[in-house]
Structure formats: C-alpha cells, structure tokens
Design a protein around this motif. Structure first.
Motif: not given
Length: 248
Positions: A97-117
């Motif tokens: 949910r947070s990844l989807v919520g943040l997605a509009p602000a993240v440019p294609a050249d930014c490497r995003l990592t999602g971490l969880d247990v």
C-alpha cells in the motif's frame, strides 16, 4: 490486473466471523425443525449470530483488500525529495500500500526498495510477491526485500530517501528506536527521512506529535518538519541526519 492488499488481522477477525456464522447456521437448522419453540429459538440464534457477525465482517473489509488508499500517503509523497534521489527505501511496505501510495512521486531512474518482515499471520497473503505485484500495477518497478526494520540488510550511507509509513506504532518501543537508528545509518549525509505515523505513541499519556518527534531526534536526526495531516489522523515528520553515525 486488480490490486489486492490482503486482510489485516485476519486470524482474529475470521475466528470471530466464523463463530457468528456458526450461530446463524445453528439457528437456521433449529428453525427448519418446524416446531413453534424450535422456530423461535432458531430465529433468536440466527439474529444473535447476524448481530455478532456484523462487526467482524465490517472489520474484515476495513480497509478493503482491493483499495489502495493512496490518499493516506499524499503527505510523504509530496514531502520526500524523490526527484533528486537515486536510491530510496520504504521500510515496512507490507503488501504494497505504501509503495502504491508513493509511486506517483518516484521517477523511473530512482531505485526504490521495499522492505518488510512479510508476516502473513498479521496480513493474509503478505509476501514479497504480492508487494511486487501491487507496485507493478501502479507502474512502479521496485526491489522487494525480506528483512527486519531493526536490522536493515542495507549498507551504510547508501540511500537518499528512507520512509516508514504507519509502521513504528506497531513495533515495541525499543524496536522502533532501533529502526530509526538503522534508518539513520543507511541514509547518506544529505538524505531525508520521512515518517508517517498514527496518533498512537507507545506512551499513551504522551502528546503524539511531540512523542514521535522526540523518537526521531533521539535517533540522530534534525526534524525539519513535524505536523498533523488529514485533521490529526496522521502525523508527518521530515528529518535529515545530524552528526556522525557510530557504526560500531
């Protein structure tokens, strides 16, 4: 492909829901026996089961498993400097949910990592694959990593942005403190931390905004912004690293 974010606290909610359903079934069986007393008892049982089941059923669908709830992440999405970030980390991404919520602000050249247990005892279906799928549905490419917020499997000074959205209140205080210290460790000197939290401090008598700000500052951050969002439903804190990190 529709988004699916799982059912929160599913074991407890399903247990209560099945208990209510058992009452309804028992009532219907009694009603079918045909006698006047059996019908009255059956109707009473079915009514009690329906009444008891309404709350658990409502909570099973709260939040709805298919609803992204992007609005909840508007504040960190707008506050985080993703446009200038090469690497970003979202701690406690869950099913995405947070990844989807943040997605509009993240440019294609930014490497995003999602971490969880990825504890599926809390969220039904919680796992890296589901987080990755939901992020892809939002047009976001993301590296998904299983790991502990209190012991991030990430090298020092490697990220420009770290976010923790609605995560810290679910952790014991000591674990939340360690998670913030770890965020300080992995952020670069010019990095930015974004914390989105509920008004649920570990100390129930504490002022929520002051509490979360103190926790962030104690981890080695200078808080640049701390405010209520959505009428006090959430608090946003934006902070930058302060001083040197003791990596020993």
């Amino acid at each position: 492909m529709a988004s699916y974010f799982g059912v929160y606290h599913w074991r407890r909610r399903f247990r209560r829901l099945f208990g209510a359903l058992a009452l309804v079934v028992a009532g219907l069986l009694a009603w079918r026996r045909g006698g006047r007393l059996a019908r009255l008892v059956g109707l009473a049982l079915a009514a009690a089961g329906a009444k008891r089941g309404y709350g658990p059923l409502d909570r099973v669908l709260s939040p709805p498993p298919w609803q992204p709830d992007r609005w909840k992440y508007r504040a960190p999405r707008e506050a985080m400097p993703y446009a200038d970030a090469e690497r970003a980390l979202d701690v406690g991404c869950g099913t995405g949910r947070s990844l989807v919520g943040l997605a509009p602000a993240v440019p294609a050249d930014c490497r995003l990592t999602g971490l969880d247990v990825f504890d599926d005892r809390v969220i039904l279906g919680n796992g890296p694959g589901l987080a990755r799928r939901n992020a892809a549905e939002a047009g976001l490419g993301v590296d998904v990593v299983a790991g502990d917020a209190a012991r991030l499997p990430v090298a020092d000074d490697t990220h420009d942005v770290v976010t923790a959205c609605r995560v810290l209140h679910d952790l014991p205080k000591e674990t939340a403190e360690s998670a913030l210290t770890e965020a300080r460790r992995v952020l670069g000197p010019e990095g930015t931390l974004g914390v989105l939290e509920l008004p649920v401090p570990h100390d129930p008598d504490a002022d929520p905004l002051a509490y979360w700000q103190s926790l962030v500052e104690d981890a080695g951050f200078a808080v640049e912004e701390a405010r209520e969002v959505d009428g006090g439903s959430y608090f946003l804190l934006v902070a930058t690293p302060e001083g040197a990190v003791d990596s020993g």
